[in-house]
Design a protein around this motif. Structure first.
Motif, PDB file in Angstrom:
ATOM      1  N   SER A  35      -0.017  -7.202  -6.826  1.00 49.82           N
ATOM      2  CA  SER A  35      -0.131  -6.759  -5.428  1.00 49.82           C
ATOM      3  C   SER A  35      -1.467  -6.066  -5.203  1.00 49.82           C
ATOM      4  O   SER A  35      -2.102  -5.577  -6.137  1.00 49.82           O
ATOM      5  CB  SER A  35       1.006  -5.796  -5.073  1.00 49.82           C
ATOM      6  N   THR A  38      -2.890  -1.778  -1.177  1.00 49.45           N
ATOM      7  CA  THR A  38      -2.287  -1.428   0.111  1.00 49.45           C
ATOM      8  C   THR A  38      -0.887  -1.998   0.281  1.00 49.45           C
ATOM      9  O   THR A  38      -0.153  -1.565   1.165  1.00 49.45           O
ATOM     10  CB  THR A  38      -3.167  -1.913   1.276  1.00 49.45           C
ATOM     11  N   GLY A  39      -0.499  -2.971  -0.547  1.00 50.64           N
ATOM     12  CA  GLY A  39       0.848  -3.532  -0.474  1.00 50.64           C
ATOM     13  C   GLY A  39       1.119  -4.260   0.825  1.00 50.64           C
ATOM     14  O   GLY A  39       0.216  -4.803   1.451  1.00 50.64           O
ATOM     15  N   THR A  47      -0.564  -9.459   0.901  1.00 52.97           N
ATOM     16  CA  THR A  47      -0.013  -8.409   0.046  1.00 52.97           C
ATOM     17  C   THR A  47      -0.464  -8.587  -1.404  1.00 52.97           C
ATOM     18  O   THR A  47      -0.421  -7.647  -2.186  1.00 52.97           O
ATOM     19  CB  THR A  47       1.533  -8.434   0.124  1.00 52.97           C
ATOM     20  N   THR A  64       0.529  -0.888  -6.024  1.00 49.44           N
ATOM     21  CA  THR A  64       0.192  -0.130  -4.822  1.00 49.44           C
ATOM     22  C   THR A  64      -0.238   1.281  -5.198  1.00 49.44           C
ATOM     23  O   THR A  64       0.032   1.753  -6.293  1.00 49.44           O
ATOM     24  CB  THR A  64       1.388  -0.062  -3.862  1.00 49.44           C
ATOM     25  N   ASN A  68       1.581   3.639  -0.058  1.00 49.99           N
ATOM     26  CA  ASN A  68       1.752   2.197   0.150  1.00 49.99           C
ATOM     27  C   ASN A  68       2.853   1.638  -0.743  1.00 49.99           C
ATOM     28  O   ASN A  68       3.134   2.181  -1.806  1.00 49.99           O
ATOM     29  CB  ASN A  68       0.442   1.467  -0.145  1.00 49.99           C
ATOM     30  N   SER A  69       3.472   0.527  -0.302  1.00 50.52           N
ATOM     31  CA  SER A  69       4.512  -0.108  -1.102  1.00 50.52           C
ATOM     32  C   SER A  69       4.547  -1.602  -0.816  1.00 50.52           C
ATOM     33  O   SER A  69       4.030  -2.067   0.194  1.00 50.52           O
ATOM     34  CB  SER A  69       5.886   0.512  -0.811  1.00 50.52           C
ATOM     35  N   ALA A  87       2.909   3.296  -8.260  1.00 47.98           N
ATOM     36  CA  ALA A  87       3.195   2.175  -7.355  1.00 47.98           C
ATOM     37  C   ALA A  87       4.645   2.228  -6.888  1.00 47.98           C
ATOM     38  O   ALA A  87       5.509   2.818  -7.549  1.00 47.98           O
ATOM     39  CB  ALA A  87       2.913   0.852  -8.041  1.00 47.98           C
TER      40      ALA A  87
END
Length: 122
Positions: A35, A38-39, A47, A64, A68-69, A87
């Protein structure tokens, strides 16, 4: 101009196999998909580094940062998953089926979602 003449089926078969190997026809290999920092939603190309959404046979790295996720908007399956330190994977109400290693050094959030593991865990 000379024409190619195959004197046997073996020669033709050999040529077809050689061309297939050179161009990688029929050789789909699983990849490791990471990823972005910023996810975003799992199913969105942006993504993922390289713009490729993970396929069922791929190994996934959630990388991430900050708040962010990566967010699941549908049930997914993957060959393995690593959630890096710091993350976040937000599974909401979805199911993640993992047919390999699960390495969680980060955070998994969700209300009623599930992580289903097929084979091994680290």
């Amino acid at each position: 101009m000379r024409r190619l003449i195959f004197t046997s089926k073996k020669q033709l078969y050999f040529l077809i196999v050689l061309i297939s190997l050179l161009f990688g026809l029929g050789s789909a290999e699983a990849a490791t998909i990471t990823s972005t920092a910023t996810g975003g939603n799992w199913n969105v190309a942006g993504t993922w580094v390289g713009g490729v959404v993970p396929a069922n046979g791929d190994t996934v790295v959630i990388a991430t940062t900050g708040a962010n996720s990566v967010v699941l908007v549908a049930n997914i399956s993957c060959a393995g998953i690593t959630i890096n330190t710091g993350a976040t994977l937000n599974i909401l109400t979805r199911t993640v089926t993992i047919n390999g290693a699960v390495i969680n050094n980060g955070t998994v959030t969700g209300s009623t979602g599930r992580l289903d593991q097929g084979t091994s865990s680290t």
